[in-house]
Design a protein around this motif. Sequence first.
Motif, PDB file in Angstrom:
ATOM      1  N   HIS A  32       0.844  -0.945   0.042  1.00  0.00           N
ATOM      2  CA  HIS A  32      -0.012   0.161   0.062  1.00  0.00           C
ATOM      3  C   HIS A  32       1.035   1.259   0.198  1.00  0.00           C
ATOM      4  CE1 HIS A  32      -3.607  -2.434   0.771  1.00  0.00           C
ATOM      5  NE2 HIS A  32      -2.501  -3.250   1.521  1.00  0.00           N
ATOM      6  N   VAL A  33       0.917   1.967  -0.820  1.00  0.00           N
ATOM      7  CA  VAL A  33       1.567   3.097  -1.392  1.00  0.00           C
ATOM      8  C   VAL A  33       0.668   4.413  -1.608  1.00  0.00           C
ATOM      9  CG1 VAL A  33       3.924   2.182  -1.799  1.00  0.00           C
ATOM     10  CG2 VAL A  33       2.154   2.534  -3.644  1.00  0.00           C
ATOM     11  N   THR A  34       1.513   5.385  -1.998  1.00  0.00           N
ATOM     12  CA  THR A  34       0.257   6.789  -2.417  1.00  0.00           C
ATOM     13  C   THR A  34       0.835   7.137  -3.739  1.00  0.00           C
ATOM     14  OG1 THR A  34       0.452   7.399  -0.020  1.00  0.00           O
ATOM     15  CG2 THR A  34      -0.067   9.242  -1.507  1.00  0.00           C
ATOM     16  N   ASP A  35      -0.224   7.397  -4.750  1.00  0.00           N
ATOM     17  CA  ASP A  35       0.130   7.920  -5.923  1.00  0.00           C
ATOM     18  C   ASP A  35       0.400   9.485  -6.057  1.00  0.00           C
ATOM     19  OD1 ASP A  35      -2.079   9.442  -6.044  1.00  0.00           O
ATOM     20  OD2 ASP A  35      -3.297   7.928  -7.280  1.00  0.00           O
ATOM     21  N   ASN A  36       0.761   9.934  -7.198  1.00  0.00           N
ATOM     22  CA  ASN A  36       1.127  11.184  -7.248  1.00  0.00           C
ATOM     23  C   ASN A  36       0.046  12.198  -6.864  1.00  0.00           C
ATOM     24  OD1 ASN A  36       3.439  10.448  -8.107  1.00  0.00           O
ATOM     25  ND2 ASN A  36       3.195  11.007 -10.206  1.00  0.00           N
ATOM     26  N   ASP A  37      -1.324  11.778  -6.850  1.00  0.00           N
ATOM     27  CA  ASP A  37      -2.405  12.713  -6.367  1.00  0.00           C
ATOM     28  C   ASP A  37      -2.713  12.588  -4.927  1.00  0.00           C
ATOM     29  OD1 ASP A  37      -2.422  14.219  -8.795  1.00  0.00           O
ATOM     30  OD2 ASP A  37      -3.533  12.312  -9.554  1.00  0.00           O
ATOM     31  N   PHE A  38      -1.798  11.744  -4.071  1.00  0.00           N
ATOM     32  CA  PHE A  38      -1.897  11.511  -2.769  1.00  0.00           C
ATOM     33  C   PHE A  38      -3.259  10.598  -2.452  1.00  0.00           C
ATOM     34  CE2 PHE A  38       0.771  15.128  -2.179  1.00  0.00           C
ATOM     35  CZ  PHE A  38       1.454  14.875  -1.110  1.00  0.00           C
ATOM     36  N   LYS A  39      -3.420   9.844  -3.420  1.00  0.00           N
ATOM     37  CA  LYS A  39      -4.476   8.714  -3.271  1.00  0.00           C
ATOM     38  C   LYS A  39      -3.990   7.368  -3.039  1.00  0.00           C
ATOM     39  CE  LYS A  39      -7.657  10.892  -6.543  1.00  0.00           C
ATOM     40  NZ  LYS A  39      -7.995  11.024  -7.867  1.00  0.00           N
ATOM     41  N   PRO A  40      -4.594   6.615  -2.071  1.00  0.00           N
ATOM     42  CA  PRO A  40      -4.075   5.368  -1.660  1.00  0.00           C
ATOM     43  C   PRO A  40      -3.840   4.383  -3.248  1.00  0.00           C
ATOM     44  CG  PRO A  40      -5.852   5.777  -0.229  1.00  0.00           C
ATOM     45  CD  PRO A  40      -5.718   6.883  -1.553  1.00  0.00           C
ATOM     46  N   SER A  88       9.476   4.766  -4.804  1.00  0.00           N
ATOM     47  CA  SER A  88      10.412   5.458  -3.730  1.00  0.00           C
ATOM     48  C   SER A  88      10.032   5.981  -2.431  1.00  0.00           C
ATOM     49  CB  SER A  88      11.295   6.616  -4.734  1.00  0.00           C
ATOM     50  OG  SER A  88      10.387   7.770  -4.900  1.00  0.00           O
ATOM     51  N   MET A  89      10.834   6.547  -1.909  1.00  0.00           N
ATOM     52  CA  MET A  89      10.201   7.267  -0.494  1.00  0.00           C
ATOM     53  C   MET A  89      10.221   8.622  -0.797  1.00  0.00           C
ATOM     54  SD  MET A  89       9.833   5.316   1.853  1.00  0.00           S
ATOM     55  CE  MET A  89      10.298   3.997   3.111  1.00  0.00           C
ATOM     56  N   ASP A  90      10.226   9.262  -2.095  1.00  0.00           N
ATOM     57  CA  ASP A  90      10.031  10.555  -2.224  1.00  0.00           C
ATOM     58  C   ASP A  90       8.457  11.116  -2.185  1.00  0.00           C
ATOM     59  OD1 ASP A  90      12.490  11.314  -3.312  1.00  0.00           O
ATOM     60  OD2 ASP A  90      11.901   9.994  -5.383  1.00  0.00           O
ATOM     61  N   LEU A  91       8.151  12.237  -1.606  1.00  0.00           N
ATOM     62  CA  LEU A  91       6.777  12.553  -1.369  1.00  0.00           C
ATOM     63  C   LEU A  91       5.927  12.630  -2.661  1.00  0.00           C
ATOM     64  CD1 LEU A  91       7.317  15.213   1.365  1.00  0.00           C
ATOM     65  CD2 LEU A  91       6.632  13.012   1.894  1.00  0.00           C
ATOM     66  N   PRO A  92       4.602  12.144  -2.811  1.00  0.00           N
ATOM     67  CA  PRO A  92       3.834  12.257  -3.967  1.00  0.00           C
ATOM     68  C   PRO A  92       4.055  13.529  -4.681  1.00  0.00           C
ATOM     69  CG  PRO A  92       2.745  11.329  -2.181  1.00  0.00           C
ATOM     70  CD  PRO A  92       4.035  12.104  -1.505  1.00  0.00           C
ATOM     71  N   PHE A  93       3.969  14.673  -4.016  1.00  0.00           N
ATOM     72  CA  PHE A  93       4.113  16.028  -4.899  1.00  0.00           C
ATOM     73  C   PHE A  93       5.608  16.345  -5.442  1.00  0.00           C
ATOM     74  CE2 PHE A  93       5.099  17.382  -0.499  1.00  0.00           C
ATOM     75  CZ  PHE A  93       6.346  17.978  -0.740  1.00  0.00           C
ATOM     76  N   ALA A  94       6.642  15.723  -4.866  1.00  0.00           N
ATOM     77  CA  ALA A  94       8.012  15.598  -5.691  1.00  0.00           C
ATOM     78  C   ALA A  94       7.950  14.674  -6.791  1.00  0.00           C
ATOM     79  CB  ALA A  94       9.070  15.180  -4.417  1.00  0.00           C
ATOM     80  N   ASN A 106       4.869   7.311 -19.102  1.00  0.00           N
ATOM     81  CA  ASN A 106       4.501   5.825 -19.470  1.00  0.00           C
ATOM     82  C   ASN A 106       4.635   4.900 -18.403  1.00  0.00           C
ATOM     83  OD1 ASN A 106       4.296   6.368 -22.239  1.00  0.00           O
ATOM     84  ND2 ASN A 106       6.421   6.587 -22.658  1.00  0.00           N
ATOM     85  N   LEU A 107       5.028   5.516 -17.265  1.00  0.00           N
ATOM     86  CA  LEU A 107       5.068   4.620 -15.906  1.00  0.00           C
ATOM     87  C   LEU A 107       4.610   4.989 -14.883  1.00  0.00           C
ATOM     88  CD1 LEU A 107       7.579   5.984 -14.162  1.00  0.00           C
ATOM     89  CD2 LEU A 107       8.796   4.561 -15.690  1.00  0.00           C
ATOM     90  N   LEU A 108       4.342   4.609 -13.676  1.00  0.00           N
ATOM     91  CA  LEU A 108       3.354   4.865 -12.544  1.00  0.00           C
ATOM     92  C   LEU A 108       4.442   5.174 -11.548  1.00  0.00           C
ATOM     93  CD1 LEU A 108       0.703   5.640 -11.398  1.00  0.00           C
ATOM     94  CD2 LEU A 108       0.419   3.191 -10.832  1.00  0.00           C
ATOM     95  N   THR A 109       4.610   6.452 -10.899  1.00  0.00           N
ATOM     96  CA  THR A 109       5.534   6.634  -9.822  1.00  0.00           C
ATOM     97  C   THR A 109       4.678   6.711  -8.665  1.00  0.00           C
ATOM     98  OG1 THR A 109       5.457   9.112  -9.947  1.00  0.00           O
ATOM     99  CG2 THR A 109       7.290   7.854 -11.006  1.00  0.00           C
ATOM    100  N   LEU A 110       5.123   5.896  -7.500  1.00  0.00           N
ATOM    101  CA  LEU A 110       4.377   5.672  -6.380  1.00  0.00           C
ATOM    102  C   LEU A 110       5.366   6.082  -5.033  1.00  0.00           C
ATOM    103  CD1 LEU A 110       2.585   2.349  -7.341  1.00  0.00           C
ATOM    104  CD2 LEU A 110       1.724   4.535  -7.153  1.00  0.00           C
ATOM    105  N   SER A 111       4.717   6.567  -4.169  1.00  0.00           N
ATOM    106  CA  SER A 111       5.327   7.078  -2.826  1.00  0.00           C
ATOM    107  C   SER A 111       4.929   5.780  -1.581  1.00  0.00           C
ATOM    108  CB  SER A 111       5.093   8.344  -2.319  1.00  0.00           C
ATOM    109  OG  SER A 111       5.685   8.668  -1.278  1.00  0.00           O
TER     110      SER A 111
END
Length: 171
Positions: A32-40, A88-94, A106-111
């Motif tokens: 369970h992580v967070t997407d770039n829009d802070f959604k689970p 990564s451990m980067d914050l979603p807004f980063a 073309n890929l999904l970054t997840l925090s």
Amino acid sequence: MKERFGMVTLKGQPVTLLGNSLKEGDSAPDFHVTDNDFKPFSFASLEDKISIITSVPSLDTPICDLEARRFNQEAAALGENIRILVVSMDLPFAQKRWCAAAGVSNLLTLSDHQQASFGTEYGVLIKELRLLARSVFIVDRQKIIRYIELVKEVGQEPNYDLALDVARKLV
């Protein structure tokens, strides 16, 4: 929590990995992580595609930037049956800022910054820094791990060709 010391190094110094010790043939754990829009986001929610999951310490570092850009470029040629996730451990807004600046779509970054769920489930959380070790997991449509690369030195790139070859053979 399980600890493994010395499996990877950071700038030549051994570090401790926390979490599960997975092997090829294991069922891929949910995370369970967070997407770039802070959604689970839950890995279990993805269905019927092959997944390349790569973990990086931070997209704002040169090797991680290079790796994510390379996988983004490769994703366009892989087709719709393979998806690529970069955790990564980067914050979603980063992560969102980085994707926009790098032209990555073309890929999904997840925090993993909140719970370190991916890091502990996949055994790549670096205890000393609370960052993720560089790794690549290929998961088939049935959610079985078919390939694992735990990059020995965090500052080095993974074996792109081998990982991509494994993923293509699963299609």
